[in-house]
Structure formats: structure tokens, C-alpha cells
Design an enzyme around this catalytic site. Structure first.
Site, PDB file in Angstrom:
ATOM      1  N   ARG A  75      11.536  -1.987  15.449  1.00 30.94           N
ATOM      2  CA  ARG A  75      11.878  -1.132  14.309  1.00 30.94           C
ATOM      3  C   ARG A  75      13.152  -0.339  14.591  1.00 30.94           C
ATOM      4  O   ARG A  75      13.534  -0.120  15.736  1.00 30.94           O
ATOM      5  CB  ARG A  75      10.725  -0.179  13.994  1.00 30.94           C
ATOM      6  CG  ARG A  75       9.502  -0.851  13.389  1.00 30.94           C
ATOM      7  CD  ARG A  75       8.425   0.157  13.023  1.00 30.94           C
ATOM      8  NE  ARG A  75       7.989   0.926  14.182  1.00 30.94           N
ATOM      9  CZ  ARG A  75       8.345   2.183  14.433  1.00 30.94           C
ATOM     10  NH1 ARG A  75       9.158   2.834  13.604  1.00 30.94           N
ATOM     11  NH2 ARG A  75       7.891   2.808  15.507  1.00 30.94           N
ATOM     12  N   HIS A 115      -3.573   6.518  11.769  1.00 30.33           N
ATOM     13  CA  HIS A 115      -3.044   5.502  12.681  1.00 30.33           C
ATOM     14  C   HIS A 115      -4.051   5.370  13.816  1.00 30.33           C
ATOM     15  O   HIS A 115      -3.961   6.052  14.832  1.00 30.33           O
ATOM     16  CB  HIS A 115      -1.671   5.934  13.200  1.00 30.33           C
ATOM     17  CG  HIS A 115      -0.990   4.875  14.010  1.00 30.33           C
ATOM     18  ND1 HIS A 115      -0.134   5.164  15.049  1.00 30.33           N
ATOM     19  CD2 HIS A 115      -1.037   3.522  13.939  1.00 30.33           C
ATOM     20  CE1 HIS A 115       0.317   4.040  15.573  1.00 30.33           C
ATOM     21  NE2 HIS A 115      -0.222   3.037  14.929  1.00 30.33           N
ATOM     22  N   SER A 168       0.930   3.957  22.678  1.00 31.25           N
ATOM     23  CA  SER A 168       1.044   2.727  23.445  1.00 31.25           C
ATOM     24  C   SER A 168       0.639   2.947  24.906  1.00 31.25           C
ATOM     25  O   SER A 168       1.049   3.912  25.538  1.00 31.25           O
ATOM     26  CB  SER A 168       2.494   2.235  23.383  1.00 31.25           C
ATOM     27  OG  SER A 168       2.643   1.050  24.110  1.00 31.25           O
ATOM     28  N   THR A 211      -6.302  -0.496  21.754  1.00 31.66           N
ATOM     29  CA  THR A 211      -6.703  -1.850  21.372  1.00 31.66           C
ATOM     30  C   THR A 211      -7.849  -2.342  22.241  1.00 31.66           C
ATOM     31  O   THR A 211      -8.839  -2.886  21.743  1.00 31.66           O
ATOM     32  CB  THR A 211      -5.505  -2.812  21.478  1.00 31.66           C
ATOM     33  OG1 THR A 211      -4.459  -2.332  20.637  1.00 31.66           O
ATOM     34  CG2 THR A 211      -5.891  -4.209  21.051  1.00 31.66           C
ATOM     35  N   ASP A 241      -5.507  -0.811  13.622  1.00 31.37           N
ATOM     36  CA  ASP A 241      -4.292   0.002  13.571  1.00 31.37           C
ATOM     37  C   ASP A 241      -4.217   1.025  12.433  1.00 31.37           C
ATOM     38  O   ASP A 241      -3.750   2.130  12.650  1.00 31.37           O
ATOM     39  CB  ASP A 241      -3.080  -0.931  13.479  1.00 31.37           C
ATOM     40  CG  ASP A 241      -1.786  -0.241  13.846  1.00 31.37           C
ATOM     41  OD1 ASP A 241      -1.755   0.496  14.851  1.00 31.37           O
ATOM     42  OD2 ASP A 241      -0.798  -0.439  13.131  1.00 31.37           O
TER      43      ASP A 241
END
Length: 669
Positions: free
Chosen positions: A187, A351, A369, A374, A388
Site C-alpha cells: 500500500r 480490524h 503484524s 492469524t 481481518d
């Protein structure tokens, strides 16, 4: 086959086969005698009316159900019964044509359906109509051409388009489509702009710490015109009409217009895929993306700082992408839109990952992160609602998306079997490296980028809950990978503490870019997703507190980072211990544990958890040098305080009471 259910024959000028008394066509033997071996070849079928192999292949494909959106006035079974397929087709093209309308040109290209490359392959049905145009001074040349619309193509069709026309698109050994996103492999947050008008000036979060960089509407329209002109100049564009949010009561209709099959397949995976019946009644989209990423913005346009621009106009409900082909811009752009639209309905956009136990207990997982979001939200003993993006409404929790966007760097079958097995036909692999001959992917190869990704439908995960909705959450788990090694493995949070740490969004990255540097780097991202939020973080935090209080959810802070010292001195907490902690949260047993309070941060920490060594539950026990521990603890607390200064002056409500409670819930020293 005729409508009666009987087979009909093509009337191509030749005589139809004679019919027997039972109504079935009589076998024709062309006057030849029956062979002596008793075998007779049945050649009674009508000749195939195909002049070329391509025409023959076109007969192979079953015709799809009609998928034309119907405008609001034509919805309902009665209207559906009376409207012809031709009219449905016309309404669909009118809707897409309106989306692609130019704002300054008096005319635009004629929009037709289908791939221009296949026009010669498809047998013509009915009379051919010729269109003649008389150009006038006010008509641009764009009105003299057709733009072909490839509408809601299937993955197989998109594979064909990508492999035929997009350089760098290949099928891997597992059947996934590997492709390249061009120069941008991630991004571009500094090139993202939001139109600041009278409404958004008051509603959105602007200024220091905010991800929202302003632009005016005039500049947006200039970029929109550039994107639309580019898309209209192409022979064909891809159009996806899809949904966001699995909660049907709060579903959003989105239209994505793009130039690449890769982008269309990516959004096919990431958004919720409508049924043919839902497409019939799709109507006008609530939000439209114009992805002209292959074409740059004009760098001399006001507010532009590069040839890349991702522009959001909330009043027009439109997004324009120029100068970047990274597909994640579309996914996260829509997430930003949901962060704006949902709170207006008193729905909290999050989120987070989310899973559900067999007894219906739902847990939310927040984390930046590397924190294990996950890994920990993917649990074979629980159903995955989403990995997510979610909405929390009065109906419960619902996934915003229809797919997953997983990191692939160093992916292995052993560590992430579900993601590994999901990389098959229909999955998009971005920027991966593979063997030229075998097409086997080397997930450890960072030649293109470290940010390699896989996009696949959520139903590719075996324990996914379809539809992706669940009851009210029971636990809210905030994950932090603390490389300073001073946060407890688990802390039970009060409501103000939950808000404080939700707003802070802390984790620590390990410094490894320079040889010999081992000092951890603290990272703060408001609401664990500052790049995507639209309102001030305290507004989302207030909604989170309200919903947790109303539905009795408990907040937890789980450290998946270091123990016994900072990075380079201590050791990372074992994943097996963290899983035992998460299991105890899910089962409710951790609520019944005995707790004690820590200094500085004031955390409530359990004294005992089954399967976890008790000495690691209080981090001071694991440090050999207690003075060093205290010094490091105060250093981290200071970083929290410095980060929170940007939020400290923001008042929630008239008296600011809630803000004071949040501030008091931070570190005290």
C-alpha cells in the site's frame, strides 16, 4: 432443448429427420446396410452448426443464468416475471454506463457486454444492427467507440483473461493464479487522500496522528475524470458487483470497475459473492471503485506528491485509484469506507480476527503484524468467522469480507496448513517466485518483495463458518508482541484499561536492520489499525466499551513476545503456553483464577493457569537482573505515555469523564 422439455432441431434449411410413431427421431443410416457384425452407428443427431473450432467450443459452454441488476422500481417477483431478458441486459448496461459516465465530456463510449476478442468466435443470433454516428463539435471521439464490459466473470474466465492478456500471469503447480502487482508491492499510505468538505471536516479525524490526508473535491474530480477517461479508452473493462458485510441487515453493495483480470479475481475473492438471484436485484451500488492503477495521476495536480494517488470521496461514495496496481488498496479502501459508514448506524467496525467455539462463544483477536493474530484466531477446535475485518452490531458479530488475504513469506505446510491448502484453483498469488518448469512456488524467495500474499475465498478454510456471522462476543483479546519483555503473558483488563490499550494499539518490532542493534522498537497503531480508521480513535473505543459493557464481554491483554529479558537476552514465550492461555480464556476458567495487581501498568494477572509455568505469569520473576527489569518497565511505560499525548486532549461527551477514566487506566509512575 425446447421449453416443453423436448429436444428441438436447428432449422438450417436441411430437412429435419423423420419422426417415428413414438415421437422420437428415427435413426438415419444414409442408405448403408447394417454391418455384418451387428453394430450400427447412431448418426441420428442433427449436424453441429459450427463453421470453426472456436464456434464448436462456444457450444460447449453452458449458458449462465441471467445476471442483470434490476433497478429499484422493477424489484419483486411480479416484475421479474414480466421483464424480458433483453430488458434486464439493457438495464445492466445502463447501470454500468452511468457508473462510467464522464463529468465533463458531453458523451462517452457506448457500453456493451462481452469480450471484444470473442466477437468473431460467437455465432450471431438475430439480425445485426449497425450503429451510425454523426459527430458534432460537442462530441468527443470517445463516443465513436465501444467499451466492452466483462461483468462478474467466473474465476475460470478470469484465469483465461489474465493468462492471455496480462504479462506475468501464470498457473502454479497447485492451480493458483500467480501474478505481479507492478512497481508497487504494498500500500501507499502517503498517497491516500480523502475529500475534506463541510461534513467530513467535522466528522473525520484530521491532524497529527491521523491517516486521513485531505484533498478538495475539485482535485478529486480531476483525478476521477482521468481514471474514467482511461477506463473508457480501453477495449474492455472488468466490472464486479458484490457485497460487504455478511449481516444482511447492514450489507453494502459495491461496484469495482478495473482494467485487469487479476484485480477482478482478487475482489471476487475478497468481497462477498452474490448469487445470480441477488445480482438480478442488485440495482445501484452504494459505493464504486474506479481502479485505473495502470495509469498515473498528474503529478502537477494540486495535492499530488507522486504519480500514485488513492482518492476517497465519501459524499459521492466513490474511490479512484491511479498509479498503483497493488490490489490491497481496494480491500483496505473499502475497509476505510466501512469504518465511516458503520459507526453512523451504531455498528462498530473492527480490524480483528474472530472465531467461535462449539458452544457459540465468540472471541475477537486484535493485533498488529507479528503478534500472532492469524495463528491464534485459526483454531481447529473453533469455527473461523473471519481473519481481518468485522462489524459488531446489535445482531452480533459479522465478517465484512468474503475472503482472506494471507501473508505468504516463508509459508510452510507444517506451520500454516490451512493457508497452504487454500492455495489452489481460484486463489490469487501476488508477487511470488516459482520454478519456471514445475511452477512450484518458493515461498522463502523475496526477490520481488517480502510482502507476498494469497487471496482466496473464506470457504477454502475447512473450519470456516458460513455464513460468517456469530452471536455477541464473549472475549476481546488484545495481542502484543512485547520485545522489551516486561508485559505479562496475560492480563485481565478493566473496561477503561481495555479502551486505553485498544487506542494505543501497541506491539514492539525487533530491530535487525543494522548489525549489532538489538534494541526493540515500540510501535503504536490506534485501534490496531490506524491506517484504515476514519473517525477519532476514542470514538471507536467508546463504542467498544459500550458494547462490551452491554453484552458482558471481558477484555484481555496477551503478550506473545519475550520473557526473562528483552530481545537478545530473554526468550520468546512458547506458543504452546500462549495457546493454553487462550484456551483458558475461551473456556471461562481464567475468569475463576486468583489474581494479583502489577506495578506501573496496574494489570490484574493470574497466579496460576493449567499447563503454564506459574513463574512466567509475573514477568519480574523471569528476569535475573531485577533493577534492569524495573528500568525497562519504566522505559516502556514512558513510551506509552508519549504516544497517548495526541489523544489526551480529546473529550468524549461534554464533561470528558470517560477520557479521564481512560487516562487513569494507563501506566502510573
Amino acid at each position: 432443448m425446447a421449453e416443453t422439455g423436448e429436444f428441438s432441431f436447428a432449422n438450417g434449411g436441411s430437412k429435419a429427420p423423420p419422426v417415428a410413431q413414438n415421437g422420437l427421431p428415427r435413426i438415419q443410416t444414409n442408405g448403408k446396410k447394417k454391418p455384418a457384425n451387428g453394430i450400427c452407428h447412431d448418426d441420428s443427431a442433427s449436424p453441429v452448426k459450427a463453421q470453426t473450432i472456436d464456434e464448436l467450443h462456444s457450444l460447449q459452454k453452458k449458458r449462465s443464468a441471467p445476471t442483470t441488476p434490476i433497478k429499484d422500481g422493477l424489484q419483486g417477483n411480479a416484475a421479474f416475471a414480466t421483464i424480458s431478458e433483453e430488458e434486464r441486459h439493457k438495464l445492466q448496461l445502463q447501470s454500468i454506463s452511468a457508473s462510467l459516465a464522464s463529468l465533463t465530456r458531453e458523451t462517452g463510449p457506448k457500453v456493451v457486454k462481452g469480450d471484444p476478442a470473442r466477437k468473431a468466435e460467437t455465432p450471431k443470433v438475430g439480425p445485426e444492427h449497425h450503429h451510425y454516428f454523426t459527430p458534432t463539435i460537442s462530441v468527443s471521439d470517445s463516443s465513436l467507440k465501444f467499451t466492452h464490459v466483462l461483468y462478474n466473470l467466473s474465476p475460470a474466465e478470469l484465469y483465461e483473461q489474465a493468462i492471455k492478456y496480462e504479462k506475468g500471469s501464470f498457473i502454479t503447480s497447485t492451480g493458483a493464479l500467480a501474478t505481479l502487482s507492478g512497481a508497487k508491492t504494498g500500500r501507499s499510505p502517503r498517497d491516500k487522500r480523502v475529500v475534506k468538505d463541510e461534513t467530513t471536516a467535522q466528522e473525520l479525524w484530521w491532524g497529527k496522528g491521523s491517516p486521513n490526508i485531505e484533498m478538495d473535491e475539485q482535485t478529486f474530480l480531476v483525478n476521477r475524470e482521468r481514471a474514467v477517461d482511461y477506463l473508457n479508452s480501453l477495449d474492455k473493462v472488468f466490472v464486479n458487483d458484490q457485497f460487504l458485510n455478511w449481516d444482511p441487515e447492514h450489507q453494502i453493495k459495491v461496484r469495482i470497475v478495473s482494467a485487469r483480470a487479476y484485480h477482478s479475481l482478487f475482489m471476487h475473492n475478497m468481497c462477498i459473492r452474490p448469487t445470480p438471484e441477488e445480482l438480478e436485484n442488485f440495482g445501484t451500488p452504494d459505493f464504486t471503485i474506479y481502479n485505473a492503477g495502470q495509469f498515473p495521476c498528474n503529478r502537477y495536480t494540486h495535492y499530488m506528491t507522486s504519480s500514485t494517488s488513492i482518492d476517497l470521496n465519501l459524499a459521492r461514495r466513490e474511490m479512484v485509484i491511479l498509479g498503483t496496481q497493488y490490489a490491497g488498496e481496494m480491500k483496505k479502501g473499502l475497509f476505510g469506507v466501512m469504518h465511516y459508514l458503520m459507526p453512523k448506524r451504531q455498528i462498530l467496525s473492527l480490524h480483528s480476527g474472530c472465531n467461535m467455539g462449539k458452544d457459540g462463544d465468540v472471541a475477537l483477536f486484535f493485533g498488529l503484524s507479528g503478534t500472532g493474530k492469524t495463528t491464534l484466531s485459526t483454531d481447529h477446535n473453533r469455527l473461523l468467522i473471519g481473519d481481518d475485518e468485522h462489524c459488531w452490531s446489535e445482531n452480533g458479530i459479522s465478517n465484512i469480507e468474503g475472503g482472506c488475504y494471507a501473508k505468504c513469506i516463508d509459508l510452510s505446510r507444517d506451520k500454516e496448513p490451512d493457508i497452504w491448502n487454500a492455495i489452489k484453483f481460484g486463489t490469487v498469488l501476488e508477487n511470488v517466485v516459482f520454478d519456471e518448469h514445475t511452477r512450484e512456488v518458493d515461498y522463502s524467495d523475496k526477490s520481488v518483495t517480502e510482502n507476498t500474499r494469497a487471496s482466496y475465498p473464506i470457504e477454502y478454510i475447512p473450519n470456516a463458518k458460513i455464513p460468517c456471522v456469530g452471536p455477541q462476543p464473549k472475549n476481546v483479546i488484545l495481542l502484543a508482541c512485547d520485545a522489551f519483555g516486561v508485559l505479562p503473558p496475560v492480563s485481565k483488563l478493566t473496561l477503561p484499561q481495555t479502551m486505553y490499550h485498544f487506542i494505543s494499539g501497541y506491539t514492539a518490532l525487533v530491530a535487525g536492520t543494522e548489525e549489532g542493534v538489538k534494541e526493540p522498537q515500540a510501535t503504536f497503531s490506534a485501534c490496531f489499525g490506524a491506517a484504515f480508521i476514519m473517525l477519532h480513535p476514542t470514538k471507536y473505543a467508546a463504542m467498544l466499551a459500550d458494547k462490551m459493557q452491554k453484552h458482558g464481554a471481558t477484555g484481555w491483554l496477551v503478550n506473545t513476545g519475550w520473557s526473562g529479558g528483552r530481545y537478545g537476552v530473554g526468550n520468546r514465550i512458547k506458543l504452546s503456553y500462549t495457546r493454553k492461555i487462550i484456551d483458558a480464556i475461551h473456556s471461562g476458567s481464567l475468569l475463576k483464577a486468583n489474581y494479583k495487581k502489577t506495578e506501573v501498568f496496574g494489570f490484574e494477572i493470574p497466579t496460576e493457569i493449567e499447563g503454564v509455568p506459574s513463574e512466567i505469569l509475573d514477568p519480574i520473576n523471569t528476569w535475573a537482573n531485577k533493577a534492569d527489569y524495573s528500568e525497562t518497565l519504566l522505559k516502556l511505560a514512558g513510551l506509552f505515555k508519549n504516544n497517548f499525548e495526541v489523544f489526551a486532549s480529546y473529550k468524549i461527551g461534554d464533561d470528558g469523564k470517560l477520557t479521564d477514566e481512560i487516562l487513569a487506566a494507563g501506566p502510573n509512575f
